[in-house]
Design a protein around this motif. Structure first.
Motif, PDB file in Angstrom:
ATOM      1  N   ARG A 125     -42.038  19.279  64.745  1.00  0.00           N
ATOM      2  CA  ARG A 125     -41.246  20.498  64.918  1.00  0.00           C
ATOM      3  C   ARG A 125     -40.054  20.218  65.817  1.00  0.00           C
ATOM      4  O   ARG A 125     -40.040  19.235  66.568  1.00  0.00           O
ATOM      5  CB  ARG A 125     -42.113  21.611  65.497  1.00  0.00           C
ATOM      6  CG  ARG A 125     -42.513  21.365  66.925  1.00  0.00           C
ATOM      7  CD  ARG A 125     -43.246  22.557  67.505  1.00  0.00           C
ATOM      8  NE  ARG A 125     -43.613  22.260  68.875  1.00  0.00           N
ATOM      9  CZ  ARG A 125     -44.654  22.803  69.505  1.00  0.00           C
ATOM     10  NH1 ARG A 125     -45.434  23.669  68.869  1.00  0.00           N
ATOM     11  NH2 ARG A 125     -44.910  22.484  70.751  1.00  0.00           N
ATOM     12  N   LEU A 126     -39.069  21.094  65.739  1.00  0.00           N
ATOM     13  CA  LEU A 126     -37.878  20.957  66.566  1.00  0.00           C
ATOM     14  C   LEU A 126     -38.238  21.285  68.010  1.00  0.00           C
ATOM     15  O   LEU A 126     -39.029  22.192  68.265  1.00  0.00           O
ATOM     16  CB  LEU A 126     -36.791  21.923  66.102  1.00  0.00           C
ATOM     17  CG  LEU A 126     -36.124  21.612  64.753  1.00  0.00           C
ATOM     18  CD1 LEU A 126     -35.294  22.800  64.306  1.00  0.00           C
ATOM     19  CD2 LEU A 126     -35.254  20.367  64.858  1.00  0.00           C
ATOM     20  N   THR A 127     -37.657  20.537  68.942  1.00  0.00           N
ATOM     21  CA  THR A 127     -37.796  20.905  70.354  1.00  0.00           C
ATOM     22  C   THR A 127     -36.725  21.958  70.647  1.00  0.00           C
ATOM     23  O   THR A 127     -35.889  22.269  69.792  1.00  0.00           O
ATOM     24  CB  THR A 127     -37.549  19.685  71.256  1.00  0.00           C
ATOM     25  OG1 THR A 127     -36.222  19.198  70.972  1.00  0.00           O
ATOM     26  CG2 THR A 127     -38.556  18.587  70.981  1.00  0.00           C
ATOM     27  N   VAL A 128     -36.731  22.488  71.861  1.00  0.00           N
ATOM     28  CA  VAL A 128     -35.706  23.474  72.221  1.00  0.00           C
ATOM     29  C   VAL A 128     -34.321  22.832  72.097  1.00  0.00           C
ATOM     30  O   VAL A 128     -33.400  23.400  71.507  1.00  0.00           O
ATOM     31  CB  VAL A 128     -35.952  23.987  73.664  1.00  0.00           C
ATOM     32  CG1 VAL A 128     -34.819  24.919  74.075  1.00  0.00           C
ATOM     33  CG2 VAL A 128     -37.297  24.703  73.735  1.00  0.00           C
ATOM     34  N   ASP A 129     -34.206  21.601  72.609  1.00  0.00           N
ATOM     35  CA  ASP A 129     -32.927  20.884  72.477  1.00  0.00           C
ATOM     36  C   ASP A 129     -32.562  20.700  71.014  1.00  0.00           C
ATOM     37  O   ASP A 129     -31.406  20.849  70.620  1.00  0.00           O
ATOM     38  CB  ASP A 129     -33.021  19.487  73.113  1.00  0.00           C
ATOM     39  CG  ASP A 129     -33.030  19.570  74.641  1.00  0.00           C
ATOM     40  OD1 ASP A 129     -32.842  20.696  75.158  1.00  0.00           O
ATOM     41  OD2 ASP A 129     -33.242  18.519  75.274  1.00  0.00           O
ATOM     42  N   GLY A 130     -33.561  20.367  70.244  1.00  0.00           N
ATOM     43  CA  GLY A 130     -33.323  20.111  68.825  1.00  0.00           C
ATOM     44  C   GLY A 130     -32.804  21.348  68.127  1.00  0.00           C
ATOM     45  O   GLY A 130     -31.848  21.284  67.341  1.00  0.00           O
ATOM     46  N   THR A 131     -33.419  22.496  68.407  1.00  0.00           N
ATOM     47  CA  THR A 131     -32.994  23.728  67.762  1.00  0.00           C
ATOM     48  C   THR A 131     -31.521  23.990  68.049  1.00  0.00           C
ATOM     49  O   THR A 131     -30.766  24.411  67.175  1.00  0.00           O
ATOM     50  CB  THR A 131     -33.849  24.914  68.273  1.00  0.00           C
ATOM     51  OG1 THR A 131     -35.217  24.538  68.178  1.00  0.00           O
ATOM     52  CG2 THR A 131     -33.607  26.156  67.457  1.00  0.00           C
ATOM     53  N   ALA A 132     -31.115  23.676  69.291  1.00  0.00           N
ATOM     54  CA  ALA A 132     -29.719  23.920  69.652  1.00  0.00           C
ATOM     55  C   ALA A 132     -28.787  22.910  68.999  1.00  0.00           C
ATOM     56  O   ALA A 132     -27.613  23.189  68.773  1.00  0.00           O
ATOM     57  CB  ALA A 132     -29.566  23.851  71.178  1.00  0.00           C
ATOM     58  N   ALA A 133     -29.338  21.730  68.668  1.00  0.00           N
ATOM     59  CA  ALA A 133     -28.459  20.634  68.243  1.00  0.00           C
ATOM     60  C   ALA A 133     -28.314  20.494  66.725  1.00  0.00           C
ATOM     61  O   ALA A 133     -27.470  19.725  66.264  1.00  0.00           O
ATOM     62  CB  ALA A 133     -28.969  19.315  68.833  1.00  0.00           C
ATOM     63  N   VAL A 134     -29.137  21.223  65.959  1.00  0.00           N
ATOM     64  CA  VAL A 134     -29.132  21.001  64.507  1.00  0.00           C
ATOM     65  C   VAL A 134     -27.725  21.054  63.930  1.00  0.00           C
ATOM     66  O   VAL A 134     -27.290  20.163  63.197  1.00  0.00           O
ATOM     67  CB  VAL A 134     -30.020  22.043  63.775  1.00  0.00           C
ATOM     68  CG1 VAL A 134     -29.942  21.823  62.266  1.00  0.00           C
ATOM     69  CG2 VAL A 134     -31.449  21.962  64.250  1.00  0.00           C
TER      70      VAL A 134
END
Ligand code: ADP
Ligand code: ZN
Ligand code: ZN
Length: 732
Positions: A125-134
């Motif tokens: 799953r996406l991390t919090v950082d990942g969600t922001a970076a997509v």
């Protein structure tokens, strides 16, 4: 309470000796009943072996100094209850050593003593950082596509395997940057955002079957579901499994080897809403052990698998389904020669669950059981949905000119079908170019040096291959007997048909489907995907008869079934009828009407006529009457003792000696004299057999129980390879 000092482990080992081996438990441990079903590592001769504790108790021979097991491998039984009892039953019924039965039943890593694998599934799953970076990831890159996929929520690794080719590389790169993370998956992740397909509302016939199965849940009830191809049997299975799951129970679905296609799995996964575990030979050992363990632990709810999946423990069983129950691949043809359909029924009885045997062309065994009232017999007589039964036309090709085995009518029909943008299946159950290479001048033909069989011509006529032992050689340029250059391939295999069709329809897409052309993993899938909905011709063997739904396939041309009409095998008529109906069933499975062309030199053959006039039920009734008259299975029980040896004399003497050991032949139980096998020499070995027949199975079983230990003791038994086949499918 047995005296602990006296309690030894009776261990089943994977050796071809029909007995258990006594060992002492490793001190300071004291064995008790709870050790049964656990694995141990033991010294054996100069080796070590992995065995399963089959019993604990006093030593068989107290005088003997026993060895001590090296290690106890499990802290809880690997096999217990019904799963263990079934294997014991199989060992008795097939007269196989218990240790070999265990070895057959366990996935390779467990057989080798490895610990039970981790069955927990993982998801990403996406991390919090990942969600922001997509959105900042480069468009269309693999990392971006993966991140996009995960926006809707975590996805299990199984799902990624199925839906995202090569997901691991981008996953690694995203994980390194801390944008995604691996977490234990829940069942929900395995099915989250899954394109769930809707259940159909069942037609009245399907609904009646569904109702019957529902009412039978919770008790033993064998059900023969005879439903024409496309009648919606799978749909009924899916809804029955749904019922079973709703009651919190496990379902086991057996499918034939060539039926377990990605398409089939996709259909199950898209519907059931729980992870579907899979067991078949193309998986890695690790994957198989995981599926087995998940069911064993009760974590897995649904297992779809081929033959050997029948041994999987089901601590919480609710339903067993055997699809295409007549299929020959359910019979194991070496080692312990079990029949998975029969074992499925045995297990269903022990588990007190219904067992659904589905087929458009049921085996005569199952029909016989249904007629005798032992199985419920339910029918689906209509194709489901919009599909109509195909029209069948017999092409009498006597005295007609044939081009590479194909009549003009066949070419005309294919041309018209291509013109309409549809697909054609040209069916011939023989791979290779031609079955024989013949000298037109003297009659010499290319025979295998190691088998009593002709070599098949391959590679457009350039090489020779024996389909029985795998020997290869290049095609001679001239006849070895008379030096003539007139060597001609006789007859037709799929390769030659492909060539003929390519010549006639150079523009058309042609796909050859046989065990050779599809050897690469998922080879057939890829080819069919390439074809898609476009017009084209498939040339193939029975590999194409199931598993793949081809909605644009409207014409099936069956060429060359005549060999099957005159075979000596007592099952030949049954097999041919099944094959013809199954192949014909490929035509017109969807909205487009289908047609079947049957090209034959024997249009008046009684079996063909019966099949055409009355369909499979009539052909089966005819065959059953013949079996009854001849006292063949299912009206009699059979067992075959096969032997082979490099030296023909050893083989014959062994069979003679075995025959002599047989006491008590009578009117109820007969044993043949030693007979040569239908192929008396194969791969350089002389082969022979003894056939035992009885009108009563228990009489046969008890005679085998008395006789086999004596056979095993024969001195010659060590010089030949021999095996027993209970309920043989082929008499060779
Ligand atoms: P079988 O397993 O007997 O060959 P399937 O279950 O594959 O049959 O069904 C054949 C086709 O008919 C499939 O495309 C399936 O989706 C469709 N079908 C099955 N049952 C129904 C139904 N009740 N209504 C409409 N279509 C159905
Ligand atoms: Zn010759
Ligand atoms: Zn050979």
């Amino acid at each position: 309470m047995p005296d602990p000092a006296n309690t030894v482990l009776r261990v089943a080992l994977p050796v071809p000796l029909p007995r258990l081996f006594d060992y002492l438990p490793p001190p300071p441990l004291i064995a008790d009943e709870s050790w049964i079903g656990r694995r141990v590592r033991v010294p054996f001769a100069t080796n070590e072996l992995i065995g399963l504790v089959a019993a604990v108790g006093p030593a068989e021979n107290p005088e003997l100094a026993l060895k001590t097991v090296f290690a106890l491998l499990d802290d809880a039984p690997l096999l217990s209850g019904e799963a263990l009892d079934t294997l014991r039953w199989a060992a008795r019924y097939y007269h196989a050593p218990l240790g070999e039965v265990f070895a057959t039943a366990l996935p390779a890593p467990l057989r080798a003593g490895q610990p039970l694998p981790e069955t927990r599934a993982y998801a990403w799953r996406l991390t919090v950082d990942g969600t922001a970076a997509v959105d900042s990831l480069r468009r269309n890159s693999a990392t971006r596509r993966l991140a996009d996929r995960l926006r809707a929520g975590a996805l299990s690794e199984d799902r990624l395997d199925q839906e995202f080719d090569g997901w691991k590389t981008p996953a690694r790169s995203l994980a390194k940057r801390g944008l995604i993370e691996r977490v234990p998956a829940t069942d929900a992740d395995a099915v989250a955002n899954h394109v769930r397909s809707q259940a159909f509302s069942l037609n009245p016939e399907q609904a009646a079957v569904g109702e019957f199965v529902r009412a039978a849940l919770g008790r033993f009830q064998p059900i023969l579901l005879e439903g024409v191809t496309g009648s919606g049997k799978t749909e009924v299975y899916l809804q029955a499994i749904g019922e079973c799951l709703a009651r919190g129970r496990q379902a086991l679905v057996l499918v034939p080897e060539i039926g377990l296609t990605p398409q089939t799995l996709q259909r199950f996964r898209a519907r059931l809403g729980v992870p579907v575990h899979v067991l078949h030979s193309a998986l890695s050992d690790g994957e198989r052990a995981r599926a087995w363990t998940a069911m064993h632990r009760g974590e897995g709810h649904v297992l779809v698998g081929t033959r050997s999946a029948v041994f999987t423990p089901l601590p919480n069983a609710g339903l067993i389904i055997v699809d295409e129950e007549h299929d020959g691949s359910y019979k194991q043809q070496d080692g312990m020669r079990y029949h998975a359909r029969d074992l499925a029924v045995v297990r269903a009885r022990a588990l007190a669950v219904p067992v659904l045997l589905g087929s458009a062309t049921p085996s005569l065994e199952s029909l016989h059981n249904a007629l005798a009232g032992r199985y419920a017999h339910l029918r689906l007589s209509q194709r489901a949905g919009v599909a109509r039964p195909p029209r069948v036309r017999v092409l009498d090709v006597r005295k007609r000119p044939l081009t590479h085995g194909l009549s003009n009518d066949v070419f005309v029909a294919i041309a018209a079908c291509l013109e309409r943008g549809e697909q054609i299946l040209v069916f011939k159950n023989r791979r290779g170019y031609a079955p024989v290479l013949l000298c037109h001048d003297c009659g010499w033909s290319a025979q295998c040096a190691r088998c009593d069989a002709a070599m098949t011509v391959h590679a457009g006529g350039r090489s020779l291959l024996c389909h029985h032992c795998g020997s290869r050689r290049s095609r001679p340029l001239s006849c070895p007997d008379c030096a003539s250059l007139a060597l001609q391939p006789q007859g037709f295999g799929t390769e030659r048909l492909e060539e003929a069709l390519a010549e006639r329809f150079p523009e058309a897409t042609l796909i050859r489907v046989d065990s050779q052309s599809t050897r690469v993993k998922d080879g057939l899938e890829k080819k069919l995907k390439e074809l898609g909905d476009a017009a084209g011709i498939l040339v193939g063997t029975q590999m194409l008869t199931k598993g793949h739904d081809l909605p644009r396939l409207t014409l099936v041309c069956v060429v060359g079934i005549d060999e099957g009409l005159f075979s000596a095998d007592f099952r030949a008529g049954e097999k041919l009828s099944q094959l013809l109906i199954q192949v014909a069933g490929r035509a017109g499975r969807a909205a487009l009407p289908g047609e079947v062309l049957l090209q034959t030199h024997h249009p008046e053959h009684p079996l063909l006529n019966t099949l055409l006039a009355g369909g499979y039920p009539a052909a089966a009734a005819l065959e059953l009457a013949q079996r009854e008259a001849a006292q063949f299975p299912p009206y009699a029980a059979m067992a075959l003792l096969r032997a082979e040896a490099g030296n023909e004399g050893d083989m014959k003497n062994f069979l003679l000696a075995a025959h002599e050991q047989f006491a008590g032949g009578d009117a109820l139980l007969t044993i043949s004299a030693p007979l040569p096998a239908p192929m008396p020499r194969r791969a350089g070995k002389a082969r022979g057999q003894l056939l035992l027949t009885s009108a009563q199975r228990p009489a046969l079983q008890s005679a085998l129980g008395d006789w086999l230990p004596r056979v095993a003791e024969l001195k010659l038994a060590r010089k030949v390879r021999w095996s027993l086949d209970v309920d043989p499918m082929d008499l060779y």
